[in-house]
Design an enzyme around this catalytic site. Structure first.
Site, PDB file in Angstrom:
ATOM      1  N   GLU A 519     -10.272  -2.636 -35.059  1.00 13.00           N
ATOM      2  CA  GLU A 519     -10.471  -2.921 -33.647  1.00 13.00           C
ATOM      3  C   GLU A 519     -11.345  -4.137 -33.377  1.00 13.00           C
ATOM      4  O   GLU A 519     -11.867  -4.291 -32.272  1.00 13.00           O
ATOM      5  CB  GLU A 519     -11.027  -1.671 -32.927  1.00 13.00           C
ATOM      6  N   GLU A 585      -3.302   3.967 -33.809  1.00  7.11           N
ATOM      7  CA  GLU A 585      -4.067   5.211 -33.735  1.00  7.11           C
ATOM      8  C   GLU A 585      -3.560   6.048 -32.565  1.00  7.11           C
ATOM      9  O   GLU A 585      -3.699   5.649 -31.418  1.00  7.11           O
ATOM     10  CB  GLU A 585      -5.566   4.948 -33.534  1.00  7.11           C
TER      11      GLU A 585
END
Length: 921
Positions: A519, A585
């Site tokens: 991320e 995710e």
């Protein structure tokens, strides 16, 4: 003592100090075989005996007394040693972790330890060299051998291997002592409850989860220790470093049938550790053909050598799980003295200003390097329709069904056997990719070996996460966002570590692509080094994404973080809510059953987590994700055992629905999905298909069900029958039946369907019949597909003989009544199941289950147990949480460990099937 500098070779940081791995006394292994220095090590806190400068030389002298030292776990950490010695309670049980001193509170000296090991090795003869190799130490270390310091300066970096030429320092009598002082990460980070604590753990080139995360409590020593293998290896004067193989598979291939040629490109670095020139052949032999090239090395010379391209005429191709087999090839790179221009055997030619050394005798072997590989080619083109990356293997696109992986064990108790079991579970889930999350490790070669065997592609993150590294403002963090974006402190160490790990992993066929971090991208100079220099020069065959949800991987038109949703969802969400086209995710719940919870929950905390009630402190400590009011539809749970039974129904439904929903929109909305997450490296109560003890729950089998190559599914939004095919062209018979809670069968559909490769078809609207039949008590809806003739290849030819009615898919749903409650399940009468067991070999058996009655036998869990009724783990089941409609028969294959007393039983327990044991497996 004069010490020279350091240089990178063979994937290790090599220290220019004479060191050589000799064969142990009375050991008849090959001189080129690495010998692991595991036990017996001993250790002691450095503050009790002195630091590197004051104590290192004395501690490393053979014969120095080590009274009061503790047997040490190597590979391992300080905490694993303390646990093994009974000095701390099990931190994975209850609230025990709170009883262990945290490094931030007690200071780094508390977890700074000496590790010492005696070993028997004689000095090598005839110009040989012994190399001492450290495959992973966290975080810094100094090393001494027989009174001599080997590290010119402290070696830092969890992911930077090191090796030393110890030939000169080996004892004349063969009795040697190694002493290593290990320093913790500095700063260790304040475990203040934030993601990665206060974030400062990320100033080191180390893993970040050890300061705590939303799925784990902090690891108190931050995993300080010699956490990976210590090895000895013997070579001649010429050493083979970081061999590299690239396989080229042109065109678009199919898994079956004859193959066009593939091509092998092999390189290696040759290092001349002697002070004289050396000549010889670098070669390997594969399928009876030897490929070689002549090399001449100057004194202390290093050369990258490229062997001629080899043509593999009839290759056996490597495929991801579900798309084909995973054959592996093995070769042995060898450097042998001789060839045109070689110095005559036995002569010595001193290098100018260098130390004379022996020239290799003609024909003698100086070093060998084994290389195992799979023949495949990976590409990652952009899919303009989905606006995301798609993965192609051997030219064929692969719809990614993956799982996020943290680490095998949070305290780094890593083993080949545990890696094998965990990756095998992922194979059994019918997933085809594992993403190794950036807040943890570059996984070990043994993990990749298992992925190679089981066909799991790997997305490997580098070390970093937006939580610590400044993607978001965070009041829990010590430093501001801009400062955190520059983590780690030592960028050069990071880049050298990355180069080392790329070399370590790049030959594995399972390694699919690299990711800059979780991320967030690493700092600009590190990012440019990775994508513009290191990966092109050291790998060059794999796609690199700057971070896990970067727009070059999955274009984000929805805003937010580019992943999710998380937590338990209505099943309709997975079908109708369009999320990110390559979602890195997305996940749900994952509570284990009663036996799983009993392993780490104290008796007083085995309570039902009712919605709206304050959560139990131990459940909260172990990061439980609430199921909310979803269990209420199944009726009240009066005890924890009953609650966990309901949780398994939800687990199965959630993950089956997740994969079904994404796969139904494959190549239209999506090119891939990666579940957050499939495993836990400690006793967490969320996001897991099996628990820390390797006991699977129903999540695993829901995924197993949804991952069929040909899969019949019920779309809960449109109430239509959906058929997906990720395999070859074929004709199938699609069917559907409904069963009442009393077992009455109602046929709903039967028709023939032609399926193309990688397609989804919506074939029948069942709404009217399903809504009518389920209105009162709910129903069982059984859908499936059977093969008709053989599967077809792209050219229309039949590929293999298939039975006329070969079962391809069988999929059972339990649907609620018109109010959304499972009143029929609550009132389901008891069913009896006939069981036949056949032991096929030691540790393997087949179980045939038959429902002879009129009542459906629902959600049967099989377990292999010892004589006390405790499950033997890990055990593997070809299917589990099985339901049988009246008259149905099912077969399950079992594989299980041998119990200590040799007695094994099969336990059968179902929703409406009485728990019983069958003895004598």
């Amino acid at each position: 003592m004069k010490r020279t500098g350091l240089w990178m070779a063979g994937g290790f940081l090599w220290m220019a100090l004479p060191l050589f791995a000799q064969r142990a006394a009375q050991q008849s292994t090959s001189p080129f075989t690495q010998q692991e220095l595991s036990g017996p090590w001993v250790c002691r806190r450095a503050s009790a005996v002195g630091g590197a400068d004051s104590a290192g030389a004395a501690l490393s002298r053979p014969g120095t007394a080590l009274k009061g030292w503790t047997p040490a776990v190597v590979p391992g950490t300080v905490l694993t040693t303390q646990l093994n010695a009974g000095q701390i309670p099990d931190p994975f049980y209850g609230m025990n972790n709170e009883r262990i001193p945290d490094i931030y509170t007690v200071g780094n000296d508390y977890y700074t330890y000496w590790f010492v090991r005696d070993f028997a090795h004689a000095r090598p003869q005839h110009g040989g060299h012994i190399w001492l190799q450290f495959r992973g130490v966290n975080y810094g270390f100094d090393v001494f051998l027989n009174g001599h310091r080997l590290t010119e300066k402290t070696h830092y970096g969890m992911f930077l291997r090191a090796a030393f030429d110890i030939t000169k320092w080996l004892a004349a009598d063969g009795h040697n002592r190694l002493a290593v002082i290990v320093y913790p990460p500095d700063p260790p980070g304040n475990a203040n409850g934030g993601q990665g604590g206060d974030g400062t753990i990320a100033r080191n080139v180390t893993h970040q989860y050890v300061a705590g995360w939303d799925w784990i409590q902090p690891i108190r020593d931050r995993n300080t220790g010699i956490w990976d293998k210590v090895l000895l290896k013997e070579t001649g004067p010429v050493r083979i470093d970081h061999p590299h193989i690239v396989t080229r598979v042109p065109g678009t291939r199919e898994a079956l049938g004859p193959q066009a040629p593939a091509y092998l490109e092999v390189t290696a670095d040759l290092v001349n550790a002697s002070g004289v020139s050396q000549s010889g052949l670098l070669s390997y032999t594969l399928e009876g053909k030897t490929v070689s090239t002549l090399v001449r090395l100057g004194a202390h010379d290093t050369q990258t050598v490229r062997l001629p391209v080899d043509t593999l005429r009839h290759p056996r191709l490597w495929w991801p799980n579900g798309y084909g087999a995973q054959p592996l090839y093995a070769i042995q790179l060898r450097f042998r003295a001789g060839g045109a221009g070689a110095t005559p055997a036995g002569s010595v030619t001193p290098a100018a200003g260098g130390r004379a050394g022996a020239v290799l005798a003609r024909g003698s072997v100086s070093d060998e390097a084994p290389l195992t590989f799979g023949v495949r080619e990976l590409t990652a083109p952009w899919n303009a329709h989905t606006r995301s990356r798609e993965i192609r293997v051997n030219g064929r696109r692969v719809f990614i069904k993956g799982g996020n992986w943290i680490v095998s064990d949070a305290m780094l108790r890593l083993s080949k056997a545990r890696y094998d079991a965990e990756v095998r579970f992922h194979r059994d889930m019918r997933l085809n990719l594992i993403r190794v999350w950036g807040g943890a490790l570059t996984e070990r070669p043994e993990f990749y070996d298992a992925c190679d065997r089981y066909g799991l592609l790997v997305m490997q993150d580098f070390w970093g996460s937006g939580d610590c590294d400044g993607r978001w403002p965070d009041p829990k963090k010590l430093e501001d966002q801009a400062t955190r974006k520059r983590y780690p402190d030592d960028h050069d160490l990071y880049i050298r570590s990355a180069a080392d790990q790329i070399r370590m992993l790049r030959n594995h066929p399972s390694l699919a692509f690299w990711c800059g971090g979780n991320e967030i991208t690493p700092p600009d100079d590190i990012l440019h080094a990775l994508q513009d220099s290191l990966l092109p020069s050291l790998d060059g065959t794999r796609w690199f994404t700057p971070y896990s949800n970067d727009s070059t991987m999955s274009y984000n038109t929805l805003g937010g973080n580019g992943d999710g949703p998380y937590g338990i969802q209505p099943l309709e969400t997975f079908w109708e809510h369009r999320t990110f086209p390559f979602n890195s995710e997305v996940g749900s719940v994952g509570l284990g059953d009663m036996e799983s919870l009993e392993r780490f929950l104290p008796a007083a905390n085995r309570v039902v987590p009712l919605a709206g009630r304050e959560q139990d402190s131990v459940w909260d400590y172990h990061k439980y994700i609430p199921y909310g009011h979803y269990p209420d539809a199944y009726g009240p749970a009066t005890d924890l055992a009953g609650f966990t039974r309901i949780a398994q129904l939800l687990n199965y439904d959630q993950y089956r629905g997740l994969i079904e929903g994404f796969a139904a929109h494959a190549w239209d909305w999506y090119t891939g999905v990666i579940i957050w997450k499939t495993q836990n490296p400690w006793t967490a109560m969320r996001g897991q298909m099996y628990d820390y003890y390797l006991d699977p729950n129903a999540c695993l089998y829901g995924l197993h069900q949804a991952g069929e190559t040909v899969h019949a599914a019920f779309n809960p939004v449109e109430e239509k029958l959906c058929l997906t095919n990720s395999g070859d062209r074929r004709t199938v018979r699609l069917w559907a039946k409904a069963y009442s809670m009393e077992g009455q069968e109602t046929p709903l559909l039967e028709q023939k369907v032609d399926m193309e490769v990688d397609t989804t078809l919506v074939e029948a609207d069942l709404r009217e019949a399903v809504d009518r039949l389920r209105a009162g008590k709910g129903i069982f809806l059984l859908v499936g597909a059977d093969g008709v003739g053989g599967a077809k290849n792209a050219a229309g030819g039949t590929k293999g003989a298939a039975d006329a009615e070969a079962p391809l898919s069988r999929n059972l749903y339990w649907l609620p009544d018109s109010t959304g409650h499972y009143t029929g399940l609550q009132q389901l009468q008891a069913a009896k199941v006939d069981v036949r067991i056949r032991v096929t070999s030691e540790g393997k058996a087949e179980v045939v289950l038959h429902n002879p009655g009129r009542i459906p036998a629902f959600f049967i869990r099989l377990s292999v147990t010892d004589n006390r009724g405790h499950r033997l783990l890990p055990s593997f089941y070809s299917d589990n949480y099985i339901s049988l409609m009246p008259g149905e028969t099912g077969k399950v294959k079992l594989e299980f460990p041998v119990s200590k007393n040799g007695l094994r039983n099969l336990c059968l327990d179902g929703w409406n099937v009485k728990k019983c044991y069958f003895r004598g497996l």
